[in-house]
Design a protein around this motif. Structure first.
Motif, short mmCIF file in Angstrom:
data_model
loop_
_atom_site.label_atom_id
_atom_site.label_comp_id
_atom_site.label_asym_id
_atom_site.label_seq_id
_atom_site.Cartn_x
_atom_site.Cartn_y
_atom_site.Cartn_z
N VAL A 1 30.28 -45.49 41.88
CA VAL A 1 30.79 -46.39 42.91
C VAL A 1 29.91 -46.36 44.15
O VAL A 1 29.58 -47.40 44.73
N ALA A 2 29.52 -45.17 44.57
CA ALA A 2 28.69 -45.02 45.77
C ALA A 2 27.34 -45.72 45.62
O ALA A 2 26.80 -46.27 46.59
N ASN A 3 26.81 -45.73 44.39
CA ASN A 3 25.50 -46.36 44.14
C ASN A 3 25.61 -47.86 43.85
O ASN A 3 24.60 -48.52 43.67
N GLY A 4 26.85 -48.35 43.73
CA GLY A 4 27.02 -49.76 43.41
C GLY A 4 26.95 -50.08 41.94
O GLY A 4 26.93 -51.25 41.55
N ASP A 5 26.92 -49.06 41.09
CA ASP A 5 26.90 -49.31 39.64
C ASP A 5 28.26 -49.77 39.13
O ASP A 5 28.35 -50.35 38.04
N ALA A 6 29.30 -49.48 39.89
CA ALA A 6 30.64 -49.98 39.58
C ALA A 6 31.27 -50.46 40.88
O ALA A 6 31.09 -49.84 41.93
N GLU A 7 32.02 -51.55 40.80
CA GLU A 7 32.59 -52.13 42.02
C GLU A 7 33.73 -51.27 42.57
O GLU A 7 33.86 -51.11 43.78
N VAL A 8 34.56 -50.73 41.68
CA VAL A 8 35.67 -49.88 42.12
C VAL A 8 35.73 -48.63 41.25
O VAL A 8 35.28 -48.63 40.09
N GLY A 9 36.29 -47.58 41.82
CA GLY A 9 36.59 -46.36 41.07
C GLY A 9 38.09 -46.26 40.90
O GLY A 9 38.84 -46.47 41.86
N VAL A 10 38.52 -45.94 39.69
CA VAL A 10 39.94 -45.78 39.40
C VAL A 10 40.11 -44.43 38.74
O VAL A 10 39.78 -44.25 37.56
N PHE A 11 40.66 -43.49 39.52
CA PHE A 11 40.75 -42.13 38.99
C PHE A 11 41.70 -41.33 39.88
O PHE A 11 42.41 -41.89 40.72
N LEU A 12 41.70 -40.01 39.72
CA LEU A 12 42.52 -39.15 40.56
C LEU A 12 42.09 -39.30 42.01
O LEU A 12 40.90 -39.25 42.32
N ILE A 13 43.05 -39.44 42.90
CA ILE A 13 42.73 -39.82 44.27
C ILE A 13 41.97 -38.73 45.00
O ILE A 13 41.16 -39.02 45.89
N ASN A 14 42.15 -37.47 44.64
CA ASN A 14 41.41 -36.40 45.31
C ASN A 14 39.93 -36.47 44.97
O ASN A 14 39.07 -36.15 45.80
N VAL A 15 39.60 -36.90 43.75
CA VAL A 15 38.20 -37.05 43.36
C VAL A 15 37.54 -38.19 44.13
O VAL A 15 36.37 -38.11 44.53
N LEU A 16 38.31 -39.25 44.37
CA LEU A 16 37.78 -40.43 45.05
C LEU A 16 37.63 -40.23 46.56
O LEU A 16 36.96 -41.02 47.23
N THR A 17 38.23 -39.17 47.08
CA THR A 17 38.09 -38.85 48.51
C THR A 17 36.79 -38.09 48.68
O THR A 17 36.75 -36.86 48.73
N ALA A 18 35.69 -38.83 48.73
CA ALA A 18 34.36 -38.21 48.71
C ALA A 18 33.39 -39.04 49.54
O ALA A 18 33.59 -40.24 49.74
N THR B 1 43.60 -57.47 41.73
CA THR B 1 42.39 -56.79 42.20
C THR B 1 41.55 -56.31 41.03
O THR B 1 40.32 -56.48 41.01
N LEU B 2 42.19 -55.72 40.04
CA LEU B 2 41.47 -55.22 38.87
C LEU B 2 40.85 -56.36 38.06
O LEU B 2 39.73 -56.25 37.57
N LEU B 3 41.58 -57.45 37.93
CA LEU B 3 41.06 -58.59 37.18
C LEU B 3 39.88 -59.24 37.89
O LEU B 3 38.97 -59.78 37.24
N MET B 4 39.87 -59.17 39.22
CA MET B 4 38.77 -59.76 40.00
C MET B 4 37.55 -58.85 40.09
O MET B 4 36.44 -59.31 40.37
N ALA B 5 37.75 -57.55 39.85
CA ALA B 5 36.63 -56.61 39.94
C ALA B 5 35.65 -56.84 38.80
O ALA B 5 36.05 -57.07 37.65
N GLU B 6 34.37 -56.77 39.13
CA GLU B 6 33.36 -56.96 38.09
C GLU B 6 33.25 -55.74 37.18
O GLU B 6 32.94 -55.87 36.00
N SER B 7 33.47 -54.55 37.75
CA SER B 7 33.32 -53.32 36.97
C SER B 7 34.17 -52.21 37.57
O SER B 7 34.43 -52.19 38.77
N VAL B 8 34.59 -51.29 36.69
CA VAL B 8 35.48 -50.21 37.08
C VAL B 8 34.97 -48.90 36.50
O VAL B 8 34.76 -48.78 35.29
N ALA B 9 34.78 -47.91 37.37
CA ALA B 9 34.35 -46.58 36.93
C ALA B 9 35.56 -45.69 36.74
O ALA B 9 36.41 -45.59 37.63
#
Length: 253
Positions: free
Chosen positions: A180-197, A131-139
């Motif tokens: 991630v929400a704006n589409g500037d990055a395809e996926v977000g990889v961080f603390l899961i509580n931060v990503l619950t938004a 999944t990470l290798l296929m992602a175009e960008s990661v925030a």
């Protein structure tokens, strides 16, 4: 002085803070350094503590490098509730009272995509790798304690070099969500509580032993003149009420 009812004594903050409130006529101002991933948690904890204790909290948030800088050159403070990694810096550690710290909250890493986007498979380490290798960008936030763990996970998956060009480094947790929400990055990889938004859909936590928690721990500053109030805040952060708020915001007490 009016006698407190049993309900008040057994209320949210516990006896230690109630007694502190009653015996200190002059309200104190407590300066707190805190990990940025706990911003929403402090949004609820701060007013509850202030209302019940009569004391005021001034909370300054930051990533691990920012907190190290605040502790060492950012002026006086009374208490830190920061990632354990802050104490690995000798200069920062010297600004805190020696001895055991008090763990307040912990949270693991996760993956999120823009709301409505297809959720990729991350159920196994190999699936996450693909999944990470296929992602175009990661925030993420490479400079933070959590970001450092993300980079170590990439290395363990054998994709550290491949991910360098994909990383969209962000200055803080809110910016990870925004990217991630704006589409500037395809996926977000961080603390899961931060990503619950709002604007994001959480795909899930890191699988298996790739998962590593970031632990936020409390310690008093060597320069604090508000030791009793700072200790009372730590006491509150370990109460059932505080634990419920921490859990509701996606962390574990």
């Amino acid at each position: 002085m009016k006698k407190l009812s049993g309900n008040v004594v057994a209320s949210t903050l516990g006896l230690a803070i109630i007694l502190l409130w009653l015996t200190n006529a002059q309200a104190a101002e407590l300066r707190v350094l805190a990990g940025g991933a706990m911003t929403t948690i402090w949004g609820e904890l701060k007013p509850k503590f202030e209302h019940a204790s009569g004391h005021k909290l001034i909370v300054r948030f930051g990533t691990t490098p920012e907190l190290i800088k605040l502790a060492t050159t950012g002026g006086p403070f009374d208490l830190g509730v920061v990632p354990r990694e802050v104490f690995k810096d000798a200069a920062a550690q010297a600004q805190f009272v020696a001895g055991p710290t008090t763990d307040i909250a912990r949270v693991g890493l996760g993956i999120a995509v823009r709301s409505g986007a297809s959720k990729p498979d991350i159920s196994t380490p190999d699936a996450l790798k693909q999944t990470l290798l296929m992602a175009e960008s990661v925030a993420t936030i490479p400079a933070s304690a959590a970001g450092a763990q993300v980079l170590r996970a990439f290395e363990r998956l054998g994709i550290g070099e491949a991910m360098k060009a994909k990383i969209r480094a962000q200055p803080g947790p809110a910016k990870v969500v925004e990217a991630v929400a704006n589409g500037d990055a395809e996926v977000g990889v961080f603390l899961i509580n931060v990503l619950t938004a709002p604007g994001l859909d959480v795909v899930g936590p890191f699988p298996g032993d790739l998962q590593q928690d970031v632990v936020f721990t409390a310690a008093l500053s060597t320069d604090t003149k508000e030791t009793a109030v700072a200790q009372a805040l730590i006491t509150y952060l370990k109460t059932p009420e505080a634990a419920a708020i921490i859990k509701a915001k996606g962390m574990m007490p």
